[in-house]
Design a protein around this motif. Structure first.
Motif, PDB file in Angstrom:
ATOM      1  N   LEU A 131     -32.828  23.207  26.902  1.00 10.93           N
ATOM      2  CA  LEU A 131     -34.314  23.872  26.881  1.00 10.93           C
ATOM      3  C   LEU A 131     -35.425  22.700  26.550  1.00 10.93           C
ATOM      4  N   VAL A 132     -35.214  21.718  25.725  1.00  5.91           N
ATOM      5  CA  VAL A 132     -36.401  20.736  25.678  1.00  5.91           C
ATOM      6  C   VAL A 132     -36.550  19.773  26.899  1.00  5.91           C
ATOM      7  N   LEU A 133     -35.440  19.812  27.499  1.00  8.52           N
ATOM      8  CA  LEU A 133     -35.110  18.996  28.903  1.00  8.52           C
ATOM      9  C   LEU A 133     -35.865  19.863  30.301  1.00  8.52           C
ATOM     10  N   ASP A 134     -36.354  20.916  29.701  1.00  9.29           N
ATOM     11  CA  ASP A 134     -37.023  21.952  30.789  1.00  9.29           C
ATOM     12  C   ASP A 134     -35.873  22.273  31.894  1.00  9.29           C
ATOM     13  N   ALA A 135     -34.945  22.589  31.741  1.00 12.98           N
ATOM     14  CA  ALA A 135     -33.575  22.706  32.492  1.00 12.98           C
ATOM     15  C   ALA A 135     -33.756  24.027  33.143  1.00 12.98           C
ATOM     16  N   ALA A 136     -32.904  24.148  34.283  1.00 17.51           N
ATOM     17  CA  ALA A 136     -33.232  25.563  34.932  1.00 17.51           C
ATOM     18  C   ALA A 136     -31.422  25.448  35.278  1.00 17.51           C
ATOM     19  N   VAL A 137     -31.126  27.016  35.291  1.00 21.49           N
ATOM     20  CA  VAL A 137     -29.755  27.133  35.732  1.00 21.49           C
ATOM     21  C   VAL A 137     -29.605  27.849  37.054  1.00 21.49           C
ATOM     22  N   GLU A 138     -28.871  27.367  38.081  1.00 18.91           N
ATOM     23  CA  GLU A 138     -28.486  27.653  39.216  1.00 18.91           C
ATOM     24  C   GLU A 138     -27.378  28.560  39.432  1.00 18.91           C
ATOM     25  N   LEU A 139     -27.673  29.872  39.942  1.00 19.29           N
ATOM     26  CA  LEU A 139     -26.752  30.935  40.049  1.00 19.29           C
ATOM     27  C   LEU A 139     -26.454  31.041  41.413  1.00 19.29           C
ATOM     28  N   ALA A 140     -25.623  31.647  41.812  1.00 18.21           N
ATOM     29  CA  ALA A 140     -24.634  31.762  43.163  1.00 18.21           C
ATOM     30  C   ALA A 140     -23.971  33.116  43.033  1.00 18.21           C
ATOM     31  N   ARG A 149     -28.297  31.677  46.708  1.00 19.55           N
ATOM     32  CA  ARG A 149     -28.516  30.701  45.437  1.00 19.55           C
ATOM     33  C   ARG A 149     -29.824  31.169  45.018  1.00 19.55           C
ATOM     34  N   ARG A 150     -29.938  31.074  43.726  1.00 20.96           N
ATOM     35  CA  ARG A 150     -31.341  31.376  42.893  1.00 20.96           C
ATOM     36  C   ARG A 150     -31.318  30.379  41.778  1.00 20.96           C
ATOM     37  N   VAL A 151     -32.429  29.995  41.203  1.00 23.45           N
ATOM     38  CA  VAL A 151     -32.728  29.247  40.297  1.00 23.45           C
ATOM     39  C   VAL A 151     -33.687  29.812  39.185  1.00 23.45           C
ATOM     40  N   VAL A 152     -33.169  29.948  37.873  1.00 26.49           N
ATOM     41  CA  VAL A 152     -33.744  30.744  36.931  1.00 26.49           C
ATOM     42  C   VAL A 152     -34.028  29.701  35.810  1.00 26.49           C
ATOM     43  N   PRO A 153     -35.243  29.334  35.259  1.00 30.03           N
ATOM     44  CA  PRO A 153     -35.600  28.525  34.115  1.00 30.03           C
ATOM     45  C   PRO A 153     -34.873  28.921  33.048  1.00 30.03           C
ATOM     46  N   LEU A 154     -34.161  27.933  32.314  1.00 30.48           N
ATOM     47  CA  LEU A 154     -33.349  28.249  31.146  1.00 30.48           C
ATOM     48  C   LEU A 154     -34.237  28.854  29.886  1.00 30.48           C
ATOM     49  N   SER A 155     -35.510  28.835  30.178  1.00 30.10           N
ATOM     50  CA  SER A 155     -36.247  29.294  29.028  1.00 30.10           C
ATOM     51  C   SER A 155     -36.537  30.869  29.192  1.00 30.10           C
ATOM     52  N   SER A 156     -36.036  31.379  30.646  1.00 27.77           N
ATOM     53  CA  SER A 156     -35.940  32.996  30.557  1.00 27.77           C
ATOM     54  C   SER A 156     -34.583  33.211  30.971  1.00 27.77           C
ATOM     55  N   PHE A 157     -33.546  32.461  30.701  1.00 29.50           N
ATOM     56  CA  PHE A 157     -32.014  32.951  31.217  1.00 29.50           C
ATOM     57  C   PHE A 157     -31.412  33.515  29.975  1.00 29.50           C
ATOM     58  N   PHE A 158     -31.704  33.284  28.626  1.00 29.48           N
ATOM     59  CA  PHE A 158     -31.005  34.116  27.598  1.00 29.48           C
ATOM     60  C   PHE A 158     -32.139  35.226  27.109  1.00 29.48           C
ATOM     61  N   ILE A 159     -31.367  36.422  27.461  1.00 30.32           N
ATOM     62  CA  ILE A 159     -32.362  37.965  27.124  1.00 30.32           C
ATOM     63  C   ILE A 159     -31.916  38.563  25.906  1.00 30.32           C
ATOM     64  N   ASP A 160     -30.805  38.363  25.482  1.00 31.27           N
ATOM     65  CA  ASP A 160     -30.339  38.938  24.254  1.00 31.27           C
ATOM     66  C   ASP A 160     -28.844  38.370  23.903  1.00 31.27           C
ATOM     67  N   TYR A 161     -28.500  38.711  22.477  1.00 31.51           N
ATOM     68  CA  TYR A 161     -27.135  38.268  22.071  1.00 31.51           C
ATOM     69  C   TYR A 161     -26.087  38.324  23.120  1.00 31.51           C
ATOM     70  N   ARG A 162     -25.929  37.301  23.725  1.00 33.73           N
ATOM     71  CA  ARG A 162     -24.636  36.859  24.597  1.00 33.73           C
ATOM     72  C   ARG A 162     -24.812  37.657  25.690  1.00 33.73           C
ATOM     73  N   LYS A 163     -26.134  37.806  26.278  1.00 37.04           N
ATOM     74  CA  LYS A 163     -26.797  38.659  27.487  1.00 37.04           C
ATOM     75  C   LYS A 163     -27.477  37.453  28.365  1.00 37.04           C
ATOM     76  N   THR A 164     -27.338  37.196  29.393  1.00 36.66           N
ATOM     77  CA  THR A 164     -27.923  36.444  30.216  1.00 36.66           C
ATOM     78  C   THR A 164     -28.901  37.271  31.371  1.00 36.66           C
ATOM     79  N   ALA A 165     -29.739  36.305  32.098  1.00 34.49           N
ATOM     80  CA  ALA A 165     -30.304  37.084  33.169  1.00 34.49           C
ATOM     81  C   ALA A 165     -29.531  37.020  34.536  1.00 34.49           C
TER      82      ALA A 165
END
Length: 303
Positions: A131-140, A149-165
């Motif tokens: 997160l502090v490295l401003d990383a993003a997640v590549e999804l396919a 493929r799409r890219v989601v910033p890690l800052s918006s990837f975690f949406i709830d307990y053990r749930k992701t975007a």
């Protein structure tokens, strides 16, 4: 092992497109990377799924690649590979520092970045660092015969307990660190657990501050904490307390105050109490900022 392994169905594709096709099926399998979390559940007699998608043969998800755009970490990158990588040591040494604190050698050899992020544990050790490295997640995912493929910033990837975007038919394929985060920034990392090794974090944190290249440039900051909430969190109020000012003891003291009053609402669980996490989080933040700012932390820590 108390789990009934004979009832499990495991697919082991050799190509990403094949794996994504399996994820597109109505009864989609659960992705399995290093398996370090899954094996604990199975040993406890819990069976989170009947079908699994073993990713260990997918070389397309491996590799640490450096380019003008930054660093691309394949989802199957292990902690041991982070520790050995010359690219990581020269460009993002905080990742190697973090990897050295994850479990013991067996966990470091099996555990993967993609597995940790996809599992979305709030106690994930790499999540605050990325997160502090401003990383993003590549999804396919697979759409017909095409891999989308799409890219989601890690800052918006975690949406709830053990749930992701990530969508149910998507797979984490890579973690992307932008070049802008690899120069002109300094980073610090802290992990607090029952032991120095082989312990799940009670509090884990990372911080980064920019180094202004010109007199009129404003200092920026990124701060993230794990194990204190249902998800890994960015401490935006504490970041704001530092932004645009000299990083000294006064700024660190203000950042700690707003961290505890506005950013964090620590949780109670089996590993620790909310009160303990609040005290430790404040102390960790001051220690990281003192390291980055080059001032003594002792006077603030004694308060």
């Amino acid at each position: 092992m108390r789990g009934d392994l004979s009832s499990l169905e495991v697919a082991r594709p050799r190509r990403l497109a094949e794996a994504l096709a399996l994820l597109a099926e109505p009864e989609r399998p659960t992705p399995l990377a290093g398996g370090t979390d899954l094996f604990v559940l199975l040993n406890d007699g819990k069976q989170p799924s009947r079908r699994f998608l073993d990713l260990t043969l997918l070389d397309e998800l491996r590799g640490i690649e450096r380019s003008p755009a930054g660093i691309r970490l394949g989802a199957r990158t292990t902690y041991a590979e982070l520790r050995r990588s010359r690219t990581i040591h020269s460009r993002a040494p905080i990742l190697a520092e973090m990897a050295a604190t994850v479990g013991a050698a067996a966990i470091q050899n099996r555990g993967t970045l993609g597995g940790s992020l996809g599992n979305a544990s709030p106690a994930s050790d790499p999540a605050p660092v990325l997160l502090v490295l401003d990383a993003a997640v590549e999804l396919a995912r697979r759409i017909g015969r095409r891999v989308e493929r799409r890219v989601v910033p890690l800052s918006s990837f975690f949406i709830d307990y053990r749930k992701t975007a990530a969508r149910p038919d998507e797979l984490v394929t890579a973690i992307l660190i932008p070049a802008a985060a690899l120069s002109g920034w300094r980073y610090a990392y802290r992990k607090v657990g029952t032991r120095r090794a082989q312990a799940i974090s009670k509090v884990v944190a990372a911080a980064g501050v920019s180094t202004p290249g010109r007199a009129r440039e404003r200092t920026a900051a990124r701060i993230a904490f794990g194990s204190v909430a249902p998800t890994t969190v960015r401490a935006s109020a504490a970041e704001g307390a530092i932004a645009g000012r000299r990083l000294d003891a006064a700024a660190a003291g203000e950042a700690r105050t707003v961290l505890l009053s506005r950013d964090l609402r620590p949780i109670d669980d089996l590993r620790s109490t909310a009160e303990y996490r609040a005290v430790v989080s404040g102390r960790i933040l001051v220690a990281m900022l003192a390291e980055l700012g080059g001032f003594p932390a002792a006077p603030l820590l004694d308060r």
